[in-house]
Motif scaffolding. Sequence first.
Motif, mmCIF file in Angstrom:
data_model
loop_
_atom_site.group_PDB
_atom_site.id
_atom_site.type_symbol
_atom_site.label_atom_id
_atom_site.label_comp_id
_atom_site.label_asym_id
_atom_site.label_seq_id
_atom_site.Cartn_x
_atom_site.Cartn_y
_atom_site.Cartn_z
ATOM 1 N N ARG A 112 0.844 -1.202 0.000
ATOM 2 C CA ARG A 112 0.000 0.000 0.000
ATOM 3 C C ARG A 112 0.871 1.240 0.000
ATOM 4 O O ARG A 112 1.793 1.386 0.816
ATOM 5 N N THR A 113 0.570 2.159 -0.895
ATOM 6 C CA THR A 113 1.315 3.420 -0.955
ATOM 7 C C THR A 113 0.344 4.594 -0.916
ATOM 8 O O THR A 113 -0.849 4.459 -1.210
ATOM 9 N N LEU A 114 0.907 5.725 -0.575
ATOM 10 C CA LEU A 114 0.171 6.998 -0.600
ATOM 11 C C LEU A 114 0.971 7.975 -1.434
ATOM 12 O O LEU A 114 2.148 8.221 -1.162
ATOM 13 N N ILE A 115 0.337 8.519 -2.466
ATOM 14 C CA ILE A 115 0.958 9.571 -3.264
ATOM 15 C C ILE A 115 0.552 10.926 -2.701
ATOM 16 O O ILE A 115 -0.644 11.202 -2.538
ATOM 17 N N LEU A 116 1.522 11.754 -2.391
ATOM 18 C CA LEU A 116 1.280 13.141 -2.008
ATOM 19 C C LEU A 116 1.617 14.018 -3.207
ATOM 20 O O LEU A 116 2.781 14.110 -3.612
ATOM 21 N N GLU A 117 0.621 14.648 -3.785
ATOM 22 C CA GLU A 117 0.783 15.462 -4.989
ATOM 23 C C GLU A 117 0.363 16.893 -4.689
ATOM 24 O O GLU A 117 -0.751 17.137 -4.236
ATOM 25 N N LYS A 118 1.259 17.846 -4.973
ATOM 26 C CA LYS A 118 0.974 19.237 -4.610
ATOM 27 C C LYS A 118 -0.052 19.888 -5.525
ATOM 28 O O LYS A 118 -0.741 20.829 -5.129
ATOM 29 N N ASN A 119 -0.189 19.410 -6.775
ATOM 30 C CA ASN A 119 -1.190 19.964 -7.684
ATOM 31 C C ASN A 119 -2.583 19.428 -7.365
ATOM 32 O O ASN A 119 -2.744 18.520 -6.545
ATOM 33 N N ASP A 120 -3.579 19.972 -8.074
ATOM 34 C CA ASP A 120 -4.948 19.516 -7.812
ATOM 35 C C ASP A 120 -5.292 18.246 -8.591
ATOM 36 O O ASP A 120 -6.409 17.739 -8.490
ATOM 37 N N ARG A 121 -4.317 17.732 -9.350
ATOM 38 C CA ARG A 121 -4.497 16.454 -10.038
ATOM 39 C C ARG A 121 -3.115 15.874 -10.319
ATOM 40 O O ARG A 121 -2.118 16.606 -10.360
ATOM 41 N N VAL A 122 -3.067 14.577 -10.519
ATOM 42 C CA VAL A 122 -1.792 13.931 -10.810
ATOM 43 C C VAL A 122 -1.500 14.021 -12.307
ATOM 44 O O VAL A 122 -2.365 14.302 -13.118
#
Length: 404
Positions: free
Chosen positions: A35-45
């Motif tokens: 299990r991973t969690l992506i932290l993305e600063k934009n409002d979409r990947v």
Amino acid sequence: MTANLIKQTDFDAIIIGGGACGLMCAAQAGFLGKRTLILEKNDRVGAKVLISGGGRCNYTNLYASAQQFISQNEHFCKSAFAQWTVDDTISFFNTYGIYGKEKTLGQLFPVTDKAKDIVNVFTNLCNDLDQEIWCDASVTDIEYAHGNFIITYQRYGEEKKISVPKVVVASGGLPVQKLGATDLGLRIARKFGLSVVDTAPALVPLTITGKDQPWYEQLSGNSIFCRVWNSRISFEENILFTHWGLSGPAILQISSYWKPGEDIYIDLLPNQNITTLILRERELNGKKMLLNLLASLYTRKFADALSNRLPMEKNLASLSKVDLDAINKLIHNFRVKPAGDKGYDKAEVMRGGVSTGELSSRTLEAKSIPGLYFGGECVDVTGWLGGYNFQWAWASGFVIAQGI
């Protein structure tokens, strides 16, 4: 603003950055039951994926190998490319309904010409494989304590901390700021004592200033197939004249090998010899003007622009050996001294990054910091124009997923 208490999670790893590398890493980890969690600063990947190739996404290159990559260690990427090949990329996307069509020089685009189809593959997989994606999550700091990494991030105006045993830094490089590009990956590396190779814009247009600029301005919009070279490498593709200098595929390619103050050279007629053409045409029609001959090889506008550099008023029969030598030198050895480049906002990628000497070539884990991985553009592995950098992103994402 006081951060909330550290949140313990059941994630195997947090991936900083939801670009090509981060998305592939999350999907491949999911296949392995992690299990991973992506932290993305934009409002979409996938922001950079979506604009690549004019929104069409040149997602790999049929001829990708270590030879098309710039790095202080030219062998570093071989291990990743052995673990995840171009055929693997093609097969992976085929499985999810993305079929490629080859454009020039091995460049592969989706048959739909839609970059969003590439991103949708990953968002759907993350959903199906229970991989979390948190957008609008801007990482501000990372620490290590008691066997875990503590990541500080801001989301929806709140600062929070989250703890995790492994971290993947896939935050990209410095181009393009409007897409949220930052030096976060480099800062994280430096914070943990890892060396960073000097960075610079790559695959970027080159500028011309001073007395030569008006000459380039008048040719703005003209595109010519050329060979462009310096002491290190050469490329044969189109160049594009602009009001501020030079662009086009061949210029973008050579820019990755160019350093300020250096000259580059252009063969404006790479597959023919101008002297041979002139002598042959002179036998047929010695009265033909040099201007008319050059206008048949290029646009009239480009031929006219050469008038202040060549004896265009002469007919072919009256050209002396000195004239022929001057024409040959200009056409086949056109010297350009760029003033600079257009910077990160016009660059396709960043050159330099986290030193490959700090990372395992097999796993991309930091040798001195177990559990910390770097992949994609923030690493000192920079590909040519034409899908090569995506192949590195997919390969590095896959490799990291095996270890987290």
